[in-house]
Design a protein around this motif. Structure first.
Motif, mmCIF file in Angstrom:
data_model
loop_
_atom_site.group_PDB
_atom_site.id
_atom_site.type_symbol
_atom_site.label_atom_id
_atom_site.label_comp_id
_atom_site.label_asym_id
_atom_site.label_seq_id
_atom_site.Cartn_x
_atom_site.Cartn_y
_atom_site.Cartn_z
ATOM 1 N N HIS A 104 1.704 -1.159 35.416
ATOM 2 C CA HIS A 104 1.475 -2.577 35.278
ATOM 3 C C HIS A 104 2.464 -3.459 35.247
ATOM 4 O O HIS A 104 2.306 -4.647 36.051
ATOM 5 N N ASN A 105 3.544 -3.134 34.714
ATOM 6 C CA ASN A 105 4.764 -3.978 34.982
ATOM 7 C C ASN A 105 5.537 -3.981 36.367
ATOM 8 O O ASN A 105 6.373 -4.558 36.451
ATOM 9 N N GLY A 106 5.068 -3.274 37.264
ATOM 10 C CA GLY A 106 5.606 -3.337 38.597
ATOM 11 C C GLY A 106 6.876 -2.132 38.564
ATOM 12 O O GLY A 106 7.002 -1.765 39.853
ATOM 13 N N THR A 107 6.912 -1.057 37.533
ATOM 14 C CA THR A 107 7.701 -0.227 37.914
ATOM 15 C C THR A 107 7.142 0.824 38.667
ATOM 16 O O THR A 107 5.850 1.486 38.337
ATOM 17 N N GLU A 108 7.841 1.529 39.757
ATOM 18 C CA GLU A 108 7.274 2.440 40.711
ATOM 19 C C GLU A 108 7.785 3.709 40.300
ATOM 20 O O GLU A 108 8.895 3.683 40.114
ATOM 21 N N HIS A 109 6.879 4.577 40.457
ATOM 22 C CA HIS A 109 7.320 6.118 40.507
ATOM 23 C C HIS A 109 6.758 6.843 41.725
ATOM 24 O O HIS A 109 5.671 6.889 42.042
ATOM 25 N N VAL A 110 7.456 7.256 42.566
ATOM 26 C CA VAL A 110 7.331 8.064 43.715
ATOM 27 C C VAL A 110 7.635 9.601 43.374
ATOM 28 O O VAL A 110 8.877 10.011 43.374
ATOM 29 N N VAL A 111 6.514 10.363 43.501
ATOM 30 C CA VAL A 111 6.684 12.012 43.237
ATOM 31 C C VAL A 111 5.883 12.724 44.334
ATOM 32 O O VAL A 111 5.059 12.108 44.735
ATOM 33 N N ASP A 112 6.426 13.747 44.388
ATOM 34 C CA ASP A 112 5.895 14.814 45.062
ATOM 35 C C ASP A 112 4.599 15.447 44.331
ATOM 36 O O ASP A 112 4.894 15.859 43.292
ATOM 37 N N VAL A 113 3.346 15.622 44.900
ATOM 38 C CA VAL A 113 2.367 16.504 43.994
ATOM 39 C C VAL A 113 1.706 17.346 44.765
ATOM 40 O O VAL A 113 1.509 17.146 46.012
ATOM 41 N N ASP A 114 1.825 18.456 44.507
ATOM 42 C CA ASP A 114 1.177 19.673 45.117
ATOM 43 C C ASP A 114 -0.296 19.622 45.648
ATOM 44 O O ASP A 114 -1.127 19.129 44.637
ATOM 45 N N ASN A 115 -0.552 20.165 46.773
ATOM 46 C CA ASN A 115 -2.041 19.990 47.246
ATOM 47 C C ASN A 115 -2.684 20.775 46.158
ATOM 48 O O ASN A 115 -2.464 21.717 45.535
ATOM 49 N N GLY A 116 -3.860 20.260 46.052
ATOM 50 C CA GLY A 116 -5.106 21.152 45.030
ATOM 51 C C GLY A 116 -4.909 20.496 43.479
ATOM 52 O O GLY A 116 -5.871 20.579 42.914
ATOM 53 N N LEU A 117 -3.829 19.981 43.100
ATOM 54 C CA LEU A 117 -3.946 19.028 42.019
ATOM 55 C C LEU A 117 -4.686 17.894 42.231
ATOM 56 O O LEU A 117 -5.019 17.424 43.265
ATOM 57 N N VAL B 247 -4.518 13.852 41.457
ATOM 58 C CA VAL B 247 -3.732 12.465 41.178
ATOM 59 C C VAL B 247 -3.407 12.334 39.900
ATOM 60 O O VAL B 247 -2.393 12.099 39.261
ATOM 61 N N MET B 248 -4.388 12.550 38.720
ATOM 62 C CA MET B 248 -4.262 12.576 37.441
ATOM 63 C C MET B 248 -3.257 13.480 37.001
ATOM 64 O O MET B 248 -2.128 13.407 36.317
ATOM 65 N N GLU B 249 -3.223 14.819 37.630
ATOM 66 C CA GLU B 249 -2.453 15.844 37.050
ATOM 67 C C GLU B 249 -1.064 15.907 37.611
ATOM 68 O O GLU B 249 0.115 15.810 36.893
ATOM 69 N N GLY B 250 -1.038 15.012 38.728
ATOM 70 C CA GLY B 250 0.187 14.380 39.340
ATOM 71 C C GLY B 250 1.016 13.562 38.319
ATOM 72 O O GLY B 250 2.246 13.733 38.150
ATOM 73 N N ALA B 251 0.171 12.847 37.894
ATOM 74 C CA ALA B 251 0.950 11.726 36.961
ATOM 75 C C ALA B 251 1.252 12.510 35.656
ATOM 76 O O ALA B 251 2.540 12.117 35.048
ATOM 77 N N ARG B 252 0.398 13.008 34.950
ATOM 78 C CA ARG B 252 0.661 13.936 33.891
ATOM 79 C C ARG B 252 1.796 14.818 33.931
ATOM 80 O O ARG B 252 2.849 14.687 33.068
ATOM 81 N N ASP B 253 2.089 15.553 35.185
ATOM 82 C CA ASP B 253 3.221 16.653 35.115
ATOM 83 C C ASP B 253 4.224 16.046 35.463
ATOM 84 O O ASP B 253 5.482 16.548 35.142
ATOM 85 N N ASN B 254 4.170 14.656 36.107
ATOM 86 C CA ASN B 254 5.556 13.775 35.980
ATOM 87 C C ASN B 254 6.067 12.875 35.096
ATOM 88 O O ASN B 254 6.574 11.925 35.055
ATOM 89 N N ASN B 255 5.124 12.758 33.920
ATOM 90 C CA ASN B 255 5.201 12.055 32.979
ATOM 91 C C ASN B 255 5.206 10.349 33.020
ATOM 92 O O ASN B 255 6.067 9.742 32.859
ATOM 93 N N ILE B 256 4.214 10.090 34.134
ATOM 94 C CA ILE B 256 3.978 8.757 34.582
ATOM 95 C C ILE B 256 3.491 8.015 33.420
ATOM 96 O O ILE B 256 2.137 8.435 33.132
ATOM 97 N N PRO B 257 3.915 6.914 32.625
ATOM 98 C CA PRO B 257 3.195 6.278 31.795
ATOM 99 C C PRO B 257 2.028 5.580 32.320
ATOM 100 O O PRO B 257 2.096 5.156 33.504
ATOM 101 N N GLY B 258 1.004 5.427 31.644
ATOM 102 C CA GLY B 258 -0.053 4.372 32.052
ATOM 103 C C GLY B 258 -1.375 5.363 32.044
ATOM 104 O O GLY B 258 -2.418 4.818 32.363
ATOM 105 N N ILE B 259 -1.386 6.775 32.476
ATOM 106 C CA ILE B 259 -2.636 7.387 32.484
ATOM 107 C C ILE B 259 -2.496 8.368 31.483
ATOM 108 O O ILE B 259 -1.578 9.139 31.027
#
Length: 107
Positions: free
Chosen positions: A9-22, A24-36
């Protein structure tokens, strides 16, 4: 694998690779993305993985089913045509470049 951009929400961007089959929520969780928060772990039983999908991506995603639509009613400030529960978006190569913006808060 897809490269997904999560924007806090504050504009901070996180660009991560997420494996097929996961999801989008799991990609955020596995990469410690705040906000989810993902309180239900991806069972579509809460709205704490709510995010806004970039307009150019929204129609490229699979449609929203009735369960997700019901849960979105409990999300903080949902926007028709942008809001999705990230636990319901399965990652494929076709989502490479997806941009999701996280809401100010989850409820």
């Amino acid at each position: 694998m897809a490269k997904i951009t999560y924007i806090e929400h504050n504009g901070t961007e996180h660009v991560v690779d997420v494996d097929n089959g996961l999801t989008v929520m799991e990609g955020a969780r596995d990469n410690n993305i705040p906000g989810i928060e993902a309180d239900c772990g991806g069972a579509c039983a809460c709205s704490t993985c709510h995010a806004y999908i970039a307009p150019e991506w929204f129609d490229k995603l699979d449609g929203i089913d009735a369960m997700e639509e019901d849960m979105l009613e409990f999300a903080w400030n949902p926007e028709p045509g942008r809001s999705r529960l990230t636990c319901q978006i399965r990652v494929t190569d076709a989502l490479d470049g997806l941009v999701v913006q996280l809401p100010e808060k989850q409820i």
